[in-house]
Design an enzyme around this catalytic site. Structure first.
Site, short mmCIF file in Angstrom:
data_model
loop_
_atom_site.label_atom_id
_atom_site.label_comp_id
_atom_site.label_asym_id
_atom_site.label_seq_id
_atom_site.Cartn_x
_atom_site.Cartn_y
_atom_site.Cartn_z
N GLY A 8 0.84 -1.20 0.00
CA GLY A 8 0.00 0.00 0.00
C GLY A 8 0.87 1.25 0.00
O GLY A 8 1.77 1.39 0.82
N ALA A 9 0.59 2.15 -0.95
CA ALA A 9 1.35 3.41 -1.04
C ALA A 9 0.46 4.59 -0.64
O ALA A 9 0.44 5.64 -1.28
CB ALA A 9 1.89 3.60 -2.44
N GLY A 10 -0.34 4.37 0.44
CA GLY A 10 -1.13 5.47 1.00
C GLY A 10 -0.26 6.21 2.01
O GLY A 10 0.97 6.20 1.93
N TYR A 11 -0.93 6.85 2.98
CA TYR A 11 -0.19 7.63 3.98
C TYR A 11 0.81 6.76 4.73
O TYR A 11 1.99 7.10 4.85
CB TYR A 11 -1.16 8.28 4.97
CG TYR A 11 -2.03 9.30 4.32
CD1 TYR A 11 -1.60 10.60 4.14
CD2 TYR A 11 -3.31 8.96 3.84
CE1 TYR A 11 -2.39 11.54 3.51
CE2 TYR A 11 -4.10 9.90 3.22
CZ TYR A 11 -3.65 11.18 3.06
OH TYR A 11 -4.43 12.12 2.42
N VAL A 78 -2.70 -6.94 -3.97
CA VAL A 78 -2.37 -7.92 -2.93
C VAL A 78 -3.62 -8.73 -2.64
O VAL A 78 -4.70 -8.17 -2.43
CB VAL A 78 -1.92 -7.21 -1.63
CG1 VAL A 78 -1.63 -8.21 -0.52
CG2 VAL A 78 -0.71 -6.30 -1.89
N GLU A 166 -17.89 16.66 5.35
CA GLU A 166 -16.97 17.34 4.42
C GLU A 166 -17.52 17.25 2.98
O GLU A 166 -17.43 18.20 2.22
CB GLU A 166 -15.57 16.74 4.50
CG GLU A 166 -14.85 17.11 5.79
CD GLU A 166 -13.33 17.09 5.68
OE1 GLU A 166 -12.81 16.16 5.04
OE2 GLU A 166 -12.67 18.00 6.21
N ASP A 301 -5.09 2.41 8.56
CA ASP A 301 -6.49 2.02 8.79
C ASP A 301 -6.71 0.52 9.02
O ASP A 301 -7.82 0.11 9.38
CB ASP A 301 -7.36 2.48 7.61
CG ASP A 301 -7.76 3.95 7.74
OD1 ASP A 301 -7.03 4.71 8.41
OD2 ASP A 301 -8.79 4.34 7.17
N GLN A 319 -3.43 11.32 9.92
CA GLN A 319 -2.45 11.81 10.90
C GLN A 319 -1.80 10.66 11.68
O GLN A 319 -0.57 10.61 11.81
CB GLN A 319 -3.18 12.76 11.86
CG GLN A 319 -2.28 13.64 12.65
CD GLN A 319 -3.06 14.44 13.69
OE1 GLN A 319 -2.77 14.38 14.88
NE2 GLN A 319 -4.06 15.18 13.29
N LYS A 379 -6.87 24.28 7.87
CA LYS A 379 -7.09 22.98 7.22
C LYS A 379 -6.16 22.84 6.01
O LYS A 379 -5.54 21.80 5.80
CB LYS A 379 -8.56 22.88 6.79
CG LYS A 379 -8.90 21.63 6.02
CD LYS A 379 -9.18 20.47 6.94
CE LYS A 379 -9.49 19.20 6.15
NZ LYS A 379 -9.79 18.07 7.00
C1 LIG Z 1 -13.27 12.22 2.53
C2 LIG Z 1 -12.28 11.87 3.60
C3 LIG Z 1 -11.76 12.88 4.39
C4 LIG Z 1 -10.80 12.57 5.37
N1 LIG Z 1 -10.29 13.59 6.11
C5 LIG Z 1 -9.30 13.34 6.98
C6 LIG Z 1 -8.66 14.41 7.67
O1 LIG Z 1 -9.05 15.58 7.52
N2 LIG Z 1 -7.65 14.13 8.52
C7 LIG Z 1 -7.18 12.85 8.69
O2 LIG Z 1 -6.20 12.66 9.43
N3 LIG Z 1 -7.78 11.79 8.08
C8 LIG Z 1 -8.82 12.00 7.23
N4 LIG Z 1 -9.42 10.96 6.56
C9 LIG Z 1 -9.00 9.56 6.87
C10 LIG Z 1 -7.75 9.18 6.10
O3 LIG Z 1 -7.90 9.45 4.73
C11 LIG Z 1 -7.40 7.70 6.30
O4 LIG Z 1 -7.35 7.42 7.68
C12 LIG Z 1 -6.04 7.39 5.66
O5 LIG Z 1 -6.14 7.52 4.26
C13 LIG Z 1 -5.52 6.00 6.02
O6 LIG Z 1 -4.24 5.87 5.48
P1 LIG Z 1 -3.69 4.44 5.07
O7 LIG Z 1 -2.26 4.62 4.66
O8 LIG Z 1 -4.00 3.43 6.11
O9 LIG Z 1 -4.55 3.99 3.80
P2 LIG Z 1 -4.84 4.71 2.41
O10 LIG Z 1 -4.47 6.13 2.42
O11 LIG Z 1 -6.24 4.32 2.08
O12 LIG Z 1 -3.87 3.93 1.40
C14 LIG Z 1 -4.06 2.57 1.08
C15 LIG Z 1 -3.28 2.26 -0.18
O13 LIG Z 1 -3.36 0.85 -0.41
C16 LIG Z 1 -3.68 0.59 -1.78
N5 LIG Z 1 -4.40 -0.68 -1.81
C17 LIG Z 1 -5.56 -0.98 -1.18
N6 LIG Z 1 -5.88 -2.27 -1.36
C18 LIG Z 1 -4.91 -2.81 -2.14
C19 LIG Z 1 -4.64 -4.12 -2.63
N7 LIG Z 1 -5.44 -5.15 -2.35
N8 LIG Z 1 -3.53 -4.30 -3.38
C20 LIG Z 1 -2.68 -3.27 -3.66
N9 LIG Z 1 -2.88 -2.02 -3.20
C21 LIG Z 1 -3.96 -1.79 -2.45
C22 LIG Z 1 -4.50 1.78 -2.22
O14 LIG Z 1 -4.41 1.96 -3.62
C23 LIG Z 1 -3.83 2.93 -1.44
O15 LIG Z 1 -2.76 3.50 -2.17
C24 LIG Z 1 -10.39 11.22 5.58
C25 LIG Z 1 -10.93 10.20 4.79
C26 LIG Z 1 -11.86 10.51 3.80
C27 LIG Z 1 -12.43 9.40 2.94
#
Ligand SMILES: Cc1cc2nc3c(=O)[nH]c(=O)nc-3n(C[C@H](O)[C@H](O)[C@H](O)COP(=O)(O)OP(=O)(O)OC[C@H]3O[C@@H](n4cnc5c(N)ncnc54)[C@H](O)[C@@H]3O)c2cc1C
Length: 406
Positions: A8-11, A78, A166, A301, A319, A379
């Protein structure tokens, strides 16, 4: 050389890689797996869903921040992690083996088993879904010119949590644009938000929560609380009032755009991998690893961490995902170098600010409350900070929000 696989290349995932590249230059092989070649700011998905920002403004190529001498990006889905054999199964490549794995696959929409929710409403958990919502709204508005069906002009948001609020604010900002497409006046485009709770926005104190709700009301967003959604039929939300007497028929709200933001759960790959979990989240050890598995880190998450004096885990946020990534990179670096590992993970929230459209927001940071326009500036500064942490100056200057003055 130790092999580190980051899923996963999220946060959480991308930040872990960025930090590992700094801390362990030339000392490890990193494989980063994601199904997309771009990182997206999930915190801004509502801006894309409303059409206020194009998807390109909340995404950047993952390769921009990778050191190709250390990190390989594998584009794939994955499907499962096999902790016993330290293997990751992928949809289209041979399995990967690892010494350390960072599981950071983020969130999916949670329907809580409500009938018809999946088939008849639109989720908003990734860029494709956000784009699909905007395309859908545009299609309904254009359709209205021929159909004259009032349901084409009705947008219903199920769930008034942080995300739903939001989104409602962003959609309210976009209303004049939608009205123009439909050939009507903006007040004819209606926005409904429906939620089961009596008191919305539990993450904020009473005063701030009331302020947020009032902001939406002033934007002519219809808010229905204590509405227990029972079923979603095509173009119809059916709910039971919390105080309805036995036998009261279900209430109906109709509209051709129904968006589902009632909540999220961790990636389904967590359960698929046989990890002990609840709604896709694993209770982390004090070093952010899965229970009884010191090689598998669970970040963002898909993880749950209980505050020292609390009973419920911290809410899942970008965060905390970034903070976990910093800690995990430190811990892995210490283990690879054979130095002493950091103490147990601790977290201190810097605060929470919710936007209601482009120029209004509310929240608290460093013990202070912020409202209205100053909060919206705060923000944008918070969003820019997170973009800077992940993408550096390059992405900040390309994608940052500098429209601070209006
Ligand atoms: C509209 C909205 C507003 C938000 N506002 C806030 C805010 O103001 N402040 C705050 O702190 N949080 C906020 N959040 C929550 C925050 O976005 C999440 O908590 C955060 O994105 C989690 O980060 P992560 O790295 O766990 O997952 P993610 O950022 O979801 O990254 C997951 C990554 O895994 C990849 N992936 C998923 N499944 C697979 C798979 N099976 N195979 C390969 N790749 C995969 C995805 O492509 C993605 O790149 C908000 C969420 C939403 C939806």
């Amino acid at each position: 050389m130790k092999k580190i696989v980051v899923l996963g290349a999220g946060y959480a995932g991308l930040k872990t890689v960025v930090e590992l590249q700094k801390k362990l230059k030339g000392q490890v092989e990193i494989t980063l797996v994601d199904q997309n070649d771009y990182h997206y700011e999930a915190t801004d998905l509502h801006e894309v869903a409303s059409g206020n920002l194009p998807a390109s403004k909340i995404t950047f190529p993952i390769s921009d921040v990778l050191n190709p001498q250390m990190t390989t990006l594998l584009l794939d889905r994955v499907t499962k992690v096999d902790p016993a054999n330290r293997q990751v199964a992928l949809a289209n490549h041979a399995p990967l083996t690892y010494d350390y794995c960072v599981f950071a696959l983020g969130f999916v929409s949670e329907t809580f088993g409500i009938k018809g929710a999946k088939a008849n409403s639109l989720p908003m958990t990734n860029v494709d879904e956000a784009v699909a919502i905007h395309d859908h709204i545009v299609a309904q508005m254009k359709d209205y010119r021929q159909s004259q069906d009032p349901n084409d002009l009705k947008i219903i948001i199920c769930g008034a949590g942080f995300t739903g609020i939001e989104l409602a604010g962003a959609v309210a900002d976009a209303r004049p644009r939608y009205a123009q497409l439909a050939g009507v006046t903006p007040d004819q485009v209606t926005i409904d938000i429906i939620d089961a709770s009596k008191r919305l926005l539990p993450m904020f104190n009473d005063q701030l929560a009331a302020y947020g709700v009032n902001l939406l009301k002033k934007l002519n967003v219809q808010i229905t609380t204590e509405a227990l959604i029972q079923e979603i039929q095509p173009a119809t939300v059916l709910y039971k009032g919390a105080n309805d007497e036995e036998g009261t028929p279900l209430h109906k709200v109709t509209g051709n755009t129904i968006i589902w933001t009632t909540g999220v759960s961790g990636s389904p790959v967590v359960a698929e991998s046989g990890l002990p979990q609840r709604r896709g989240r694993v209770m982390d050890s004090d070093h952010l690893t899965a229970p009884d598995d010191d090689q598998l880190y669970m970040a963002g998450d898909v993880s749950a961490v209980i505050p020292p004096a609390g009973k419920r885990p911290y809410p899942t946020t970008a965060q905390i995902a970034l903070s976990m990534a910093n800690y995990i990179a430190k811990d892995i670096a210490a283990r690879v170098k054979g130095t002493s590992r950091p103490g147990a993970y601790t977290y201190k929230s810097l605060g929470t600010v919710a936007s209601v459209g482009n120029t209004r927001a509310f929240g608290e940071a460093s013990g202070h409350s912020f409202k209205g326009y100053p909060a919206s500036v705060l923000k944008k500064i918070i969003m820019n900070k997170s973009l800077m942490e992940l993408g550096g100056f390059k992405e900040l200057f390309a994608k940052g929000r500098f429209d601070l003055y209006h």
